[in-house]
Enzyme design. Structure first.
Site, short mmCIF file in Angstrom:
data_model
loop_
_atom_site.label_atom_id
_atom_site.label_comp_id
_atom_site.label_asym_id
_atom_site.label_seq_id
_atom_site.Cartn_x
_atom_site.Cartn_y
_atom_site.Cartn_z
N PHE A 136 -0.55 16.44 3.75
CA PHE A 136 -1.04 15.70 2.59
C PHE A 136 0.05 15.69 1.53
CE2 PHE A 136 -3.49 14.45 -1.06
CZ PHE A 136 -4.33 13.49 -0.51
N GLU B 142 0.86 -1.19 0.00
CA GLU B 142 0.00 0.00 0.00
C GLU B 142 0.89 1.24 0.00
OE1 GLU B 142 -2.42 1.58 -0.74
OE2 GLU B 142 -4.00 1.70 0.76
N ASP B 143 0.36 2.31 -0.57
CA ASP B 143 1.16 3.54 -0.64
C ASP B 143 1.33 4.20 0.73
OD1 ASP B 143 -1.53 4.30 -0.44
OD2 ASP B 143 -1.56 5.46 -2.30
N ARG C 188 0.32 11.71 -9.65
CA ARG C 188 0.82 10.36 -9.41
C ARG C 188 2.17 10.14 -10.10
NH1 ARG C 188 -3.37 7.29 -7.17
NH2 ARG C 188 -5.47 7.72 -7.93
N ASP D 5 -2.87 5.93 6.78
CA ASP D 5 -3.27 7.22 7.37
C ASP D 5 -4.11 6.90 8.60
OD1 ASP D 5 -3.67 10.04 7.29
OD2 ASP D 5 -5.51 9.81 6.16
P1 IMP Z 1 -6.66 5.38 5.51
O1 IMP Z 1 -7.78 4.43 5.25
O2 IMP Z 1 -7.13 6.62 6.20
O3 IMP Z 1 -5.45 4.76 6.18
O4 IMP Z 1 -6.25 5.97 4.12
C1 IMP Z 1 -5.51 5.35 3.24
C2 IMP Z 1 -5.72 5.95 1.87
O5 IMP Z 1 -5.98 7.38 1.90
C3 IMP Z 1 -4.45 5.80 1.11
O6 IMP Z 1 -4.40 4.57 0.44
C4 IMP Z 1 -4.50 6.97 0.16
O7 IMP Z 1 -5.23 6.63 -0.98
C5 IMP Z 1 -5.24 8.05 0.91
N1 IMP Z 1 -4.32 9.01 1.55
C6 IMP Z 1 -4.11 9.21 2.86
N2 IMP Z 1 -3.20 10.17 3.08
C7 IMP Z 1 -2.81 10.57 1.85
C8 IMP Z 1 -1.87 11.57 1.39
O8 IMP Z 1 -1.19 12.27 2.15
N3 IMP Z 1 -1.74 11.69 0.05
C9 IMP Z 1 -2.46 10.95 -0.85
N4 IMP Z 1 -3.34 10.03 -0.47
C10 IMP Z 1 -3.52 9.85 0.87
MG MG Z 2 -4.51 4.10 -1.53
#
Ligand code: IMP
Ligand code: MG
Length: 174
Positions: A151, A98-99, A164, A102
Site C-alpha cells: 500500500f 487515474e492514480d 496526498r 489495483d
Molecule cells: P481498484 O478499483 O481496486 O483498481 O482500486 C483503485 C483505487 O483504490 C485507486 O484509485 C485508489 O484510490 C485505491 N488504491 C488502491 N491501491 C492503493 C494504494 O496502494 N494506495 C492508495 N490508494 C490505493
Molecule cells: Mg483513486
C-alpha cells in the site's frame, strides 16, 4: 495498534517526473490533435497537473469523482459516482487519468460509463499498477510504474485522506 505511517520511499520525485514526461510525450504522439483528459478525483489530481504541463499544444480536461466505499487499505469492489463530468465526450479522444490500478474494478466501471458517451477513442493512463492484485482484466494503455502488492501513499495517493501532499511515493508501514 501502531499508527500506519509512510516508511520507505518507493519512487522519488525525480523518478516520477521523468516518467510522467515520457508518458506525456507518448500520449501527445498518439493524439497530436484533439486530446481530452478525464482525471479521477481525488487521487489523480497531482499526476494530472504534472502530466498536462508536459503536454505540448492544446489539451482540455475534466474531472470525475468516484467512491469505492473503502476507508481501509483494501478496495471493497463497489463503485459509486460522486461527481460527473461537466462536458461532453462525443467524438473526442479521451484519456482517463487515474492514480493507480489495483483490482481494476474502479477503472472497469469508469471505462464502461465513459465508453457509453461516444468518445472517438477511449484510453487510460495510470501512474501506478499493481498487476498481482488484479480481479478483472482491465485495459490500461499507459502505465507509469508497475509495483508490488504494497500500500503506497503520496503524490496524490492517500491513506484515510492523509499523505496526498508528499512529493514522492512511499510505502505505508506500521
Ligand atoms: P481498484 O478499483 O481496486 O483498481 O482500486 C483503485 C483505487 O483504490 C485507486 O484509485 C485508489 O484510490 C485505491 N488504491 C488502491 N491501491 C492503493 C494504494 O496502494 N494506495 C492508495 N490508494 C490505493
Ligand atoms: Mg483513486
Amino acid at each position: 495498534m501502531a499508527e500506519l505511517t509512510p516508511t520507505d520511499i518507493l519512487l522519488t520525485e525525480r523518478q516520477i517526473q521523468a516518467r510522467v514526461a515520457e508518458m506525456a510525450s507518448q500520449i501527445r504522439r498518439d493524439f497530436p490533435d484533439d486530446l481530452h483528459f478525464v482525471a479521477v478525483l481525488k487521487g489523480a489530481f497531482v499526476f494530472l497537473s504534472d502530466l498536462i504541463r508536459q503536454i505540448d499544444g492544446h489539451a482540455s480536461l475534466d474531472f470525475m469523482a468516484v467512491s469505492s466505499y473503502a476507508k481501509s487499505t483494501t478496495s471493497s469492489g463497489q463503485v459509486r459516482l460522486l461527481k460527473d463530468l461537466d462536458t461532453s465526450l462525443d467524438g473526442r479522444n479521451v484519456v482517463i487519468v487515474e492514480d493507480i490500478v489495483d483490482t481494476g474494478l474502479t477503472l472497469t466501471y469508469l471505462q464502461d460509463i465513459l465508453r457509453a458517451r461516444n468518445p472517438k477513442t477511449l484510453r487510460t493512463a495510470c501512474l501506478l499498477s499493481k498487476p498481482s492484485r488484479r480481479k478483472v482484466d482491465v485495459q490500461v494503455e499507459y502505465i507509469g510504474f508497475e509495483i508490488e502488492d504494497r500500500f503506497v501513499v503520496g503524490y496524490g495517493l492517500d491513506y484515510a485522506e492523509k499523505y496526498r501532499n508528499l512529493p514522492s511515493i512511499a510505502v505505508l508501514g506500521g
